[in-house]
Design an enzyme around this catalytic site. Structure first.
Site, PDB file in Angstrom:
ATOM      1  N   ASP A 196     -93.428  29.288 -93.808  1.00 25.83           N
ATOM      2  CA  ASP A 196     -92.254  29.799 -93.110  1.00 25.83           C
ATOM      3  C   ASP A 196     -91.072  28.869 -93.378  1.00 25.83           C
ATOM      4  O   ASP A 196     -91.194  27.642 -93.292  1.00 25.83           O
ATOM      5  CB  ASP A 196     -92.540  29.876 -91.609  1.00 25.83           C
ATOM      6  CG  ASP A 196     -91.440  30.607 -90.852  1.00 25.83           C
ATOM      7  OD1 ASP A 196     -91.552  31.831 -90.697  1.00 25.83           O
ATOM      8  OD2 ASP A 196     -90.483  29.946 -90.423  1.00 25.83           O
ATOM      9  N   ASN A 225     -78.817  31.740 -91.722  1.00 28.23           N
ATOM     10  CA  ASN A 225     -78.135  33.040 -91.729  1.00 28.23           C
ATOM     11  C   ASN A 225     -76.899  33.033 -90.838  1.00 28.23           C
ATOM     12  O   ASN A 225     -75.831  33.535 -91.219  1.00 28.23           O
ATOM     13  CB  ASN A 225     -79.099  34.133 -91.260  1.00 28.23           C
ATOM     14  CG  ASN A 225     -79.898  34.740 -92.402  1.00 28.23           C
ATOM     15  OD1 ASN A 225     -79.507  34.652 -93.566  1.00 28.23           O
ATOM     16  ND2 ASN A 225     -81.017  35.356 -92.072  1.00 28.23           N
ATOM     17  N   HIS A 277     -75.761  36.189 -94.449  1.00 31.58           N
ATOM     18  CA  HIS A 277     -77.018  36.743 -94.962  1.00 31.58           C
ATOM     19  C   HIS A 277     -77.125  36.666 -96.487  1.00 31.58           C
ATOM     20  O   HIS A 277     -78.233  36.574 -97.022  1.00 31.58           O
ATOM     21  CB  HIS A 277     -77.182  38.187 -94.487  1.00 31.58           C
ATOM     22  CG  HIS A 277     -77.480  38.290 -93.025  1.00 31.58           C
ATOM     23  ND1 HIS A 277     -78.741  38.139 -92.516  1.00 31.58           N
ATOM     24  CD2 HIS A 277     -76.672  38.500 -91.955  1.00 31.58           C
ATOM     25  CE1 HIS A 277     -78.725  38.271 -91.201  1.00 31.58           C
ATOM     26  NE2 HIS A 277     -77.467  38.483 -90.828  1.00 31.58           N
ATOM     27  N   ASP A 310     -80.262  35.169 -98.329  1.00 26.72           N
ATOM     28  CA  ASP A 310     -81.020  35.811 -99.417  1.00 26.72           C
ATOM     29  C   ASP A 310     -81.197  34.859-100.591  1.00 26.72           C
ATOM     30  O   ASP A 310     -82.265  34.800-101.222  1.00 26.72           O
ATOM     31  CB  ASP A 310     -80.299  37.072 -99.889  1.00 26.72           C
ATOM     32  CG  ASP A 310     -80.374  38.208 -98.876  1.00 26.72           C
ATOM     33  OD1 ASP A 310     -81.161  38.081 -97.919  1.00 26.72           O
ATOM     34  OD2 ASP A 310     -79.645  39.196 -99.049  1.00 26.72           O
ATOM     35  N   GLU A 358     -88.716  35.559 -93.376  1.00 30.46           N
ATOM     36  CA  GLU A 358     -88.726  34.292 -94.121  1.00 30.46           C
ATOM     37  C   GLU A 358     -90.127  33.705 -94.233  1.00 30.46           C
ATOM     38  O   GLU A 358     -90.290  32.518 -94.486  1.00 30.46           O
ATOM     39  CB  GLU A 358     -87.789  33.288 -93.431  1.00 30.46           C
ATOM     40  CG  GLU A 358     -88.247  32.800 -92.073  1.00 30.46           C
ATOM     41  CD  GLU A 358     -87.844  33.682 -90.919  1.00 30.46           C
ATOM     42  OE1 GLU A 358     -87.840  33.184 -89.779  1.00 30.46           O
ATOM     43  OE2 GLU A 358     -87.535  34.870 -91.141  1.00 30.46           O
TER      44      GLU A 358
END
Length: 313
Positions: free
Chosen positions: A177, A185, A190, A194, A220
């Site tokens: 994770d 974010n 975002h 990404d 994630e």
């Protein structure tokens, strides 16, 4: 396009060879049925064939039946040629698997038209297969990272665990994770998030063996399946993944972002029938310990009981 000519009459086979070359084909000529069947069974077999009905060894009808009995191979367009042009012969040839039927003496214009029709069919099938492969890829891959998607990586885990029972080898699983991903974010947007996920995926994949499997489990979070890895090896590899991701910050428009992973590792030893849900539960519990123990670390879970020991950086 490559095309097989199977004709035991040498003069006619040479004549067909020259005609097909003049029409833009790449002819491969054989003069008996066994050689024709061997050529059509090769991995690089021509996708089209003109077969004489009567040949030494194996006749054209037998070749058609043999080719059609192997449906897993790429489709081959078969034109059967015979000196006996009755209706029953034509029906017998088509029933054996021929796509088209020609009667000797062969008319060059008719042969060209029928071969060109076959070529269009073969090319259309290739386009359909390519589209099918593309759709299958889209259905099993995560668009953002290029990894397997959740459904596929879970299917891989189930299959590897089943194989471990048959072959008596261990299977490792890692849940990973990205630490503080929501903050990334919220702070950077975002699009940057990404970019972080893509870079994290690339770094992890670069550390894995060719037969290890990694998928985006959600958001994630990632799942890595490690065939043949016991608990100790799984934990060691998890720590190498952690180091690879943390080694360098991820560049973005705002500068650089330090990225770390928390990981939970677990493994079956292959001694009993495994359950994917049980293995995932242990790996997930180990991941929880890593997250709540300070992040940027690996916890090795016990395959029979939740909990484990932390491997600190």
């Amino acid at each position: 396009m490559r095309l097989l000519i199977a004709e035991d009459h040498v003069h006619l086979s040479n004549l067909l060879k020259e005609m097909l070359r003049s029409w833009g084909y790449e002819p491969l000529v054989v003069n008996d049925g066994r050689a024709a069947l061997e050529a059509l069974r090769r991995p690089d077999a021509p996708r089209m064939a003109v077969l004489d009905w009567i040949m030494p060894g194996v006749d054209g009808i037998q070749i058609c039946r043999a080719v059609r009995s192997e449906p897993d191979r790429p489709y081959i367009y078969l034109v059967l040629v015979t000196g006996q042009g009755g209706r029953q012969e034509m029906l017998d040839g088509l029933d054996a698997g021929a796509d088209d039927f020609l009667v000797k003496p062969i008319d060059a214009h008719e042969l060209k038209a029928r071969i060109n029709t076959g070529r269009r069919i073969v090319e259309l099938q290739e386009q359909l297969l390519a589209t099918q492969c593309q759709l299958r890829e889209q259905a099993t891959r995560d668009d953002l990272t290029g990894m397997w998607n959740r459904a596929m990586v879970l299917d891989i885990l189930h299959r590897e665990l089943a194989r471990s029972v048959r072959e008596r080898h261990p299977v490792g699983a890692i849940m990973a994770d990205v630490d503080n991903f929501k903050r990334i974010n919220d702070t950077h947007g975002h699009l940057v998030g990404d970019q972080v996920l893509r870079q994290t995926a690339r770094r992890m994949m670069s550390m894995l063996r060719p037969y290890d499997m990694v998928g985006r489990y959600g958001g994630e979070e990632f799942l890595i399946v490690l065939p043949g890895c016991d608990a100790a090896t799984t934990a060691e590899l998890a720590d190498r993944l952690r180091q690879a991701v943390a080694a360098e910050p991820v560049p973005c428009e705002d500068g650089e972002i330090a990225v770390t992973l928390s990981l939970g590792a677990a493994a079956w030893d292959g001694s009993e029938a495994p359950e994917a849900t049980a293995l995932l539960r242990v790996a997930d519990a180990a991941l929880y310990e890593s997250k709540h123990g300070g992040r940027n670390r690996v916890t090795l879970g016990n395959a029979l009981a939740q909990g484990g020991r932390a491997l600190r950086p």
